[in-house]
Design an enzyme around this catalytic site. Structure first.
Site: not given
Length: 176
Positions: A166, A154, A100-101, A160, A104
């Site tokens: 991105r 962020i 995952e990027d 994005d 949260d």
């Protein structure tokens, strides 16, 4: 400071720090998965840069695939995860590492865990470049974490704001 649509963002994490974190995460995974040929599953759209740079540091045999899920609208998580594009291969008996990027709330992670358990994977690990512990609502362990960050929005490095940002090689935080 940069502007995307109607919002301003300030520098937060450098490209060099991101690279170092991904190298560390890949080496940790390599040590953990010794003897396995993992399938790295990137979560699109945000994780495309993370997966690319992560696997450059992973020196052992591996496979790479992607899924696409969505849970964001603007700067807020909707709380509902919608599967958009699934897997075309069987993962039964395989070791899977979801990349995952950002994690949260963890709704996406919970949905992915459910999906991969249904596929009867041998072992499932979760890697994320960015983790917001203040926002996390799940009881699912994250195996590889690049950065623990505050619960602020962020952009950059695959992340994005309504389609923009991105392509930035570093990460910016919403200016308050």
């Amino acid at each position: 400071m940069i502007q995307l649509h109607d919002k301003h963002f300030v520098p937060f994490i450098s490209a060099q720090d991101i690279g170092a974190a991904l190298e560390r995460m890949a080496k940790e995974a390599e040590a953990d998965l010794d003897g396995e040929v993992p399938v790295f599953i990137g979560v699109l759209n945000g994780a495309f840069m993370v997966v690319s740079d992560f696997v450059k540091h992973y020196t052992k045999p591996c496979e790479i695939s992607f899924v696409k899920l969505a849970s964001y609208e603007g700067t807020e998580s909707t709380g509902a995860v919608k599967q958009l594009i699934g897997l075309s291969q069987s993962l039964e008996g395989r070791t899977v590492v979801v990349i995952e990027d950002i994690v949260d709330t963890g709704h996406t992670v919970a949905e992915l865990v459910k999906m991969f358990k249904a596929q009867k994977v041998k072992q499932l690990k979760i890697a994320t470049l960015f983790f917001k512990p203040e926002a996390y609502t799940q009881n699912i362990a994250l195996d590889y974490i690049g950065f623990e960050i505050p619960n602020k929005f962020i952009v950059g490095y695959g992340l994005d704001y309504d389609g923009l940002g991105r392509n930035l090689p570093e990460v910016y935080q919403l200016h308050s």
